[in-house]
Scaffold this active site. Structure first.
Site, PDB file in Angstrom:
ATOM      1  CG  ASP A   1      -1.846   1.241   1.235  1.00 40.76           C
ATOM      2  OD1 ASP A   1      -2.353   1.588   0.156  1.00 40.76           O
ATOM      3  OD2 ASP A   1      -2.034   1.859   2.292  1.00 40.76           O
ATOM      4  CB  SER A   2       0.235   4.724  -0.964  1.00 46.75           C
ATOM      5  OG  SER A   2      -0.967   4.918  -0.240  1.00 46.75           O
TER       6      SER A   2
ATOM      7  CE1 TYR B   1       3.291   5.508  -3.213  1.00 45.51           C
ATOM      8  CE2 TYR B   1       2.295   3.680  -4.394  1.00 45.51           C
ATOM      9  CZ  TYR B   1       3.341   4.196  -3.649  1.00 45.51           C
ATOM     10  OH  TYR B   1       4.418   3.399  -3.372  1.00 45.51           O
ATOM     11  N   GLY B   2      -2.108   9.200  -4.626  1.00 46.85           N
ATOM     12  CA  GLY B   2      -3.196   9.762  -5.428  1.00 46.85           C
ATOM     13  C   GLY B   2      -2.838  10.920  -6.341  1.00 46.85           C
TER      14      GLY B   2
ATOM     15  CB  CYS C   1      -2.737   0.548  -2.673  1.00 47.31           C
ATOM     16  SG  CYS C   1      -2.494   2.235  -3.270  1.00 47.31           S
ATOM     17  CG  ASN C   2      -9.120   1.326  -4.100  1.00 51.95           C
ATOM     18  OD1 ASN C   2      -9.989   0.829  -4.786  1.00 51.95           O
ATOM     19  ND2 ASN C   2      -9.066   1.162  -2.791  1.00 51.95           N
ATOM     20  CB  THR C   3      -3.687   4.994  -6.006  1.00 51.13           C
ATOM     21  OG1 THR C   3      -4.622   5.714  -5.190  1.00 51.13           O
ATOM     22  CG2 THR C   3      -3.099   5.940  -7.029  1.00 51.13           C
TER      23      THR C   3
ATOM     24  CD  GLU D   1      -0.302   6.971   5.231  1.00 49.47           C
ATOM     25  OE1 GLU D   1       0.781   7.010   5.848  1.00 49.47           O
ATOM     26  OE2 GLU D   1      -0.802   5.906   4.810  1.00 49.47           O
TER      27      GLU D   1
ATOM     28  CB  CYS E   1      -9.011   5.320  -1.005  1.00 46.39           C
ATOM     29  SG  CYS E   1      -7.443   5.672  -0.145  1.00 46.39           S
ATOM     30  CB  THR E   2      -7.049   0.373   1.413  1.00 50.26           C
ATOM     31  OG1 THR E   2      -5.802   0.984   1.088  1.00 50.26           O
ATOM     32  CG2 THR E   2      -7.413  -0.633   0.340  1.00 50.26           C
ATOM     33  CG  HIS E   3      -5.326   5.547   3.384  1.00 53.19           C
ATOM     34  ND1 HIS E   3      -4.778   4.951   2.279  1.00 53.19           N
ATOM     35  CD2 HIS E   3      -4.282   5.920   4.178  1.00 53.19           C
ATOM     36  CE1 HIS E   3      -3.440   4.966   2.390  1.00 53.19           C
ATOM     37  NE2 HIS E   3      -3.123   5.547   3.538  1.00 53.19           N
TER      38      HIS E   3
END
Lengths: 264, 264
Positions: B10-11, B42-43, B73-75, B152, B183-185
């Site tokens: 993931d980012s 990363y977006g 991570c979707n991005t 984050e 988005c996994t966040h």
């Protein structure tokens, strides 16, 4: 995206329990079904012969340009799934691993029963797969050679069926908390099996578990059929009498279908 | 059977939402997690750069001898999943298809909202995948560039978070019945998002859907870890401060963990 049909193979009509579950979960996917009723049941046959028959069914489905093949038959899965999966470049899915995995999740006591044909039980594949995943599980296997013929002969709701099921299952009653229906014919006997075992025993329908997995694999391999194609035209083939197949199939699927005879 | 760990990338910390769900569903599987927090989010980055970073994460995981890689991570999934999946000979799973598929099943009105980073929304990948499967679905996409940084920086439960979420989501309120947390966040912001959208809106957690799929793929590829190996030793790596990562991770996972810094 891949709008081609999914191929289903079984020794007879049992795989319809998997097909029905797939239609319920993914109504826009199209099915080509082949049942080898002329040579059913596979259970008492030697492994090499089952393998040969299964390959014939696979080759037939490939002529129908299927995008995935589902072994909707425990016996064929036990004997030939790994070999066919290795050999083809389309996904090939069997019913045993989804069923074994679901049984482990369902069992509280760690005592799991497995019903199957003579060959499936002799192969000991459910015990092997269950204990590989979870060695502390105790597996009681029971061959039920009379069950599939009851279904193939459309006697699965008869008093004979009740008698046979009760007698066959007696050694397992009270010994397991989870019971794998390790033959795709057995869900048609489900109400009787549930009564014979008692209402607290969790019945695992390997075929239904398998249908759930098909959906995930269609996503993973990006071969879903578009939902914009509204009409599905499922096709059913049997190596025996289309009339007998249709009678059981229409009763089970709850819809009118056309069945074609095919010689392999 | 394959007792090696599953790799997660993931980012930053968002992928922990997928890891937590996997631990819940398959507690005997072992995880190696790498979060690129030093370069998160990363977006807003150009696609080529995201691809380069993602490959660095993939190569790092391969040095840890993983049996499967999960793009948590979707991005990264939007930009690099297909390429990496083609290139590797182990299964590589992304979060987008499981999420898109679940959204279609959940929506009654056919009006689906998608939240994501700037790059995920710009790629339009959710709309593309959803409408490929189901062309009549209407998709309202919304970039939420402020969400991942709130997570984050460990401010995801703050009053600032509430203000930002409410303001950002205003254009979507009342317009969709299903909302993809793309988005996994975002699952860390879930309670606030649910309040902002209203209790009737179904939130789709792509990461949780993905965890369910991992289980099926472990079966299909026959690479489950044995449940006889009682102890799992998950490993966590971050490109930024291990302390900051650990604080968020322990809070989210509800257990003490060790985090190692790594330079890519």
């Amino acid at each position: 995206m891949d709008n081609r049909p999914i191929g289903f193979l079984d020794s007879g009509v049992g795989g319809l329990t998997v097909a029905r579950e797939l239609m319920r979960q993914l109504p826009h996917e199209e099915i080509v079904y082949i049942g080898d009723s002329a040579r059913a049941p596979y259970g008492p046959r030697p492994a090499e012969q089952i393998k040969e028959y299964t390959w014939q069914l696979v080759r037939f489905l490939l002529t129908k340009d299927v995008k995935m093949i589902v072994f909707a038959c425990n016996t064929a899965t036990a004997v030939a799934w790994e070999e066919v999966k290795e050999a083809l470049d389309i996904p090939v899915l069997g019913v045993i691993l989804p069923g074994a995995s679901a049984a482990i999740k369902a069992s509280q006591t760690g005592k799991i029963g497995v019903l199957g044909t003579a060959m499936t039980i002799q192969s000991d594949i459910y015990r092997t797969k269950i204990q590989a995943l979870s060695p502390e599980m105790q597996v009681e296997s029971l061959a039920c050679p009379k069950f599939a013929p009851l279904v193939e002969s459309n006697n699965y709701q008869s008093s004979l069926a009740k008698k046979v099921v009760y007698e066959t299952l007696r050694p397992l009653v009270g010994k397991v908390d989870t019971l794998v229906l390790g033959c795709t014919h057995y869900p048609l006997l489900r109400p009787i099996i549930q009564n014979a075992m008692g209402q607290d025993v969790k019945l695992i329908d390997s075929g239904a578990e398998c249908a759930r997995d098909i959906s995930v694999l269609l996503n993973y391999f990006e071969i879903n059929r578009s939902r914009s194609l509204e009409k599905t035209q499922h096709r059913y083939y049997t190596t025996a009498s289309p009339l007998a197949f249709r009678e059981i199939a229409e009763n089970w699927l709850g819809m009118a279908i056309e069945v074609e005879h095919v010689s392999l």
